[in-house]
Scaffold this active site. Structure first.
Site, PDB file in Angstrom:
ATOM      1  N   LYS A 299       0.698  -0.971  -0.106  1.00  0.00           N
ATOM      2  CA  LYS A 299      -0.025  -0.014  -0.050  1.00  0.00           C
ATOM      3  C   LYS A 299       1.058   1.206  -0.052  1.00  0.00           C
ATOM      4  O   LYS A 299       1.861   1.322   0.784  1.00  0.00           O
ATOM      5  CB  LYS A 299      -0.796   0.094   1.270  1.00  0.00           C
ATOM      6  CG  LYS A 299      -2.220   0.989   0.995  1.00  0.00           C
ATOM      7  CD  LYS A 299      -3.307   0.489   2.231  1.00  0.00           C
ATOM      8  CE  LYS A 299      -4.518   1.430   1.801  1.00  0.00           C
ATOM      9  NZ  LYS A 299      -5.395   1.121   2.974  1.00  0.00           N
ATOM     10  N   GLU A 383     -18.935  -3.263  11.111  1.00  0.00           N
ATOM     11  CA  GLU A 383     -19.801  -2.550  11.884  1.00  0.00           C
ATOM     12  C   GLU A 383     -21.045  -3.306  12.606  1.00  0.00           C
ATOM     13  O   GLU A 383     -21.352  -2.909  13.867  1.00  0.00           O
ATOM     14  CB  GLU A 383     -20.441  -1.502  11.087  1.00  0.00           C
ATOM     15  CG  GLU A 383     -19.280  -0.584  10.381  1.00  0.00           C
ATOM     16  CD  GLU A 383     -18.965  -1.153   9.160  1.00  0.00           C
ATOM     17  OE1 GLU A 383     -18.164  -0.263   8.580  1.00  0.00           O
ATOM     18  OE2 GLU A 383     -19.232  -2.127   8.555  1.00  0.00           O
ATOM     19  N   ARG A 411     -25.182  -0.128   8.067  1.00  0.00           N
ATOM     20  CA  ARG A 411     -25.140  -1.496   7.785  1.00  0.00           C
ATOM     21  C   ARG A 411     -25.569  -1.951   9.519  1.00  0.00           C
ATOM     22  O   ARG A 411     -25.713  -3.273   9.310  1.00  0.00           O
ATOM     23  CB  ARG A 411     -23.585  -1.848   7.603  1.00  0.00           C
ATOM     24  CG  ARG A 411     -23.298  -1.446   6.199  1.00  0.00           C
ATOM     25  CD  ARG A 411     -22.088  -1.881   5.935  1.00  0.00           C
ATOM     26  NE  ARG A 411     -21.638  -2.178   4.556  1.00  0.00           N
ATOM     27  CZ  ARG A 411     -20.943  -2.572   3.981  1.00  0.00           C
ATOM     28  NH1 ARG A 411     -19.855  -3.421   4.715  1.00  0.00           N
ATOM     29  NH2 ARG A 411     -20.751  -2.985   2.664  1.00  0.00           N
TER      30      ARG A 411
END
Length: 651
Positions: A299, A383, A411
């Site tokens: 990354k 979540e 969510r």
């Protein structure tokens, strides 16, 4: 930002330079014509373009720099849009956009009227879904593939999903289903050991263990080459070879999770080696069963500040390329204030714990994690689990504070209802990025939480307007021993804290007189015929409206709703009776919001001149906060115009 490129290092992509190869690509077909000898140059040009655009506009940098070669290889092997490439979350789609005809528009990335920072179906036939939340790509890709199969349409479907997104439960549900269907879905697992914050938990450790299986993959590739050279090998040796490879796989890796689900597993591969990636993709393209291709990427690849700190450079505002620094502001944001206040409260209350869903830095909980590591939990991109886990902590006597962006908390509405409010657990939900969210577009707006949470029994919903107000709300919430949600916007805290310093006795609503907002009025004793009732996140725009009206000698006070639910209805009605016109300004959608409820309440008490200004039921694309408010007719000017129309009607 001035001097953005001063004191640059010698690395060539720090200066934007020419994009000779990249500018010649108008579609993936053009990419296929690029000689292999020029692919390294193309990769560098793409990184240079992404780096300079994000430095100017802000955006997702580290994730996009990490998938340049992977995206090139995918588009060289597969034929979009006849084949579909579905990016999970899609905050890593910048290379995809550059290779699919959006090079000339790329400078408008994340700007008002420009191209989105995520895949968007209205932008291009190469974007199959409007993605901005994680863990959805495998479900989407499997559904698309099944539809194509049922319609007898040829084409491969590839889901590109990061290792962090696999911590989301829906990804596992989709993988289980895909394995059952035994369809030829291709799942590319981009393993960079990061989601936004570094990955935690057993899944991350498992993927790390899978990276030790290169012995099997190397040996398996040699066998495949030998077998492919034997005429009719599939007919005569197919079953034997398949059983042999399965046995070898079992010997070298006793329990490959993906194989157990019914997937063929290939990897790990070097995600920055285009030649190796193309070779593997060409092979798996013809497999008649679902396959997981496991690639390892870095990354932030190619830009050392992003490689060294990928969490900071995941989503970032404009910055200086030379050293990766970005502009600092004197005023604190709501997120920074929340971070400071929670640490102070946790010092006094040993029962306070903090929970995040892979967003420690974004929610401000990274400072808490360093101060109280034993009381901090990063559950990954999950979540639903975060909320139910918090309910369990509350049942055990702790005071859990769950910090999640408003858009992602959508969510977990079922978990809020079933696992927190039904039993009235003392969970504090902190909804960051509530209301208008700049730059990230439709998938990230926090405009729905009021309408979603207001009907839920046992839940208290707070909307602080300033730093001082947030401090009071958070202190009250951790002592409330009941479900509390606190919503606050992505912006700097307004500076009008003096009005709130003595507002504790107002309780659930706060009256801010015009004299405080326009100090010159204090000695004039003017008549105030107007009242703005506003949710805390829209207090700043309402203050601007009041000040602009004062220039026209129209004077109004502000009543800030600290408590959206339950409303102090008696106090609100009593406050409203002294005004000729009342404008309700709400930073949420109009349908199901608190504005319409207040309007009906005031009308039932004989107050006829009431208007509601809230956001229409529209998905708002990227733009600055002020541009989005302008699009929705919710700017300070629009609030002032609504007030003038009401006053004219009441004359």
């Amino acid at each position: 930002m001035k001097d953005r490129e001063s004191n640059c290092t010698a690395r060539s992509f720090f200066s934007e330079g020419d994009t000779t190869v990249l500018s010649s690509i108008h579609s993936p077909k053009d990419l296929k014509q690029i000689p292999e000898s020029q692919l390294a140059e193309l990769s560098e040009e793409i990184r240079r373009k992404i780096l300079h655009t994000v430095a100017e506009n802000g955006g997702h940098l580290a994730s996009n720099l990490g998938v340049v070669e992977l995206t090139i290889a995918l588009h060289r092997v597969f034929s979009s849009p006849e084949d579909a490439i579905v990016f999970d979350v899609s905050h890593q789609c910048y290379t995809h956009k550059l290779l699919t005809g959006r090079y000339q528009q790329f400078g408008t990335l994340r700007k008002h009227g420009g191209i989105s920072g995520f895949t968007r179906t209205q932008e291009s036939p190469h974007d199959f879904f409007d993605n901005g939340h994680s863990s959805a790509s495998v479900s989407q890709a499997l559904g698309l593939l099944m539809a194509w199969n049922l319609r007898h349409k040829n084409g491969k479907v590839v889901a590109v999903i990061g290792d962090g997104a696999l911590t989301g439960g829906m990804a596992f549900e989709a993988l289980c289903h895909a394995g059952q269907l035994s369809k030829n879905l291709i799942v590319v697992l981009n393993d960079n050991q990061m989601s936004i914050s570094p990955n935690n938990g057993s899944l991350s450790r498992y993927l790390s263990r899978l990276t030790m299986t290169s012995t099997y993959q190397s040996f398996r590739t040699r066998i495949d080459h030998v077998v492919d050279a034997i005429p009719n090998s599939e007919r005569h040796l197919g079953k034997f070879i398949s059983r042999f490879k399965r046995a070898l796989k079992g010997f070298l890796l006793s329990n490959n999770f993906f194989s157990d689900l019914g997937f063929e597993y290939v990897g790990p591969l070097d995600g920055h080696n285009i030649t190796e990636l193309e070779e593997v993709f060409l092979r798996v393209r013809n497999l008649p069963k679902p396959v997981v291709v496991h690639v390892r990427t870095i990354k932030g690849k190619g830009y050392s500040p992003a490689e060294n700190d990928p969490a900071t450079f995941h989503g970032i505002g404009p910055f200086q390329i030379s050293d990766g620094t970005f502009e600092k502001f004197d005023t604190l944001s709501f997120t920074e204030c929340f971070s400071r206040y929670l640490i102070a409260l946790a010092e006094k209350n040993q029962h306070i714990v903090a929970i995040t869903a892979a967003m420690a830095k974004g929610t401000g909980l990274d400072a808490f994690s360093r101060r109280y590591p034993d009381r901090f939990f990063d559950v990954g991109i999950a979540e639903e689990h975060a909320v139910t886990f918090a309910g369990g902590l509350a049942a055990g006597g702790m005071v859990p504070v769950v910090a999640i962006y408003s858009t992602f908390l959508q969510r977990a509405v079922d978990q809020i209802i079933h696992d927190v409010t039904l039993s009235s657990r003392g969970v504090v939900l902190c909804l960051d990025r509530a209301g208008v969210v700049p730059n990230d577009g439709e998938t990230h707006q926090g405009l729905f939480d009021i309408a979603l949470l207001r009907p839920v029994p046992n839940l208290t919903l707070l909307a602080p307007a300033t730093a001082r107000d947030l401090e009071l709300c958070l202190a009250w919430a951790v002592e409330a021993k009941r479900p509390v949600a606190i919503r606050y916007p992505k912006m700097s805290c307004p500076s009008e804290n003096e009005a709130f310093a003595s507002a504790v006795e107002e309780g659930r609503g706060i009256l801010v007189p015009a004299e405080h907002l326009v100090p010159a009025l204090a000695a004039e004793g003017v008549e105030k015929n107007l009242l703005f009732v506003t949710t805390g996140g829209f207090y700043g725009e309402t203050v601007q409206a009041v000040r602009s009206l004062a220039m026209e000698e129209i004077y109004g006070d502000i009543y800030s709703l600290r408590f959206i639910k339950p409303l102090d209805e008696d106090l609100l009605v009593e406050r409203a009776k002294g005004y000729k016109a009342i404008v309700i300004a709400e930073d949420g959608v109009v349908t199901g919001g608190v504005g319409q409820y207040i309007q009906n309440l005031l009308l039932s008490h004989g107050l006829p001149h009431v208007a509601v200004k809230a956001f229409p039921d529209v998905f708002y694309p990227q733009g600055t906060r002020s541009e989005i408010c302008e699009d929705a007719h919710m700017s300070p000017r629009d609030l002032a115009e609504a007030a003038k129309k009401l006053l004219a009607r009441g004359v």
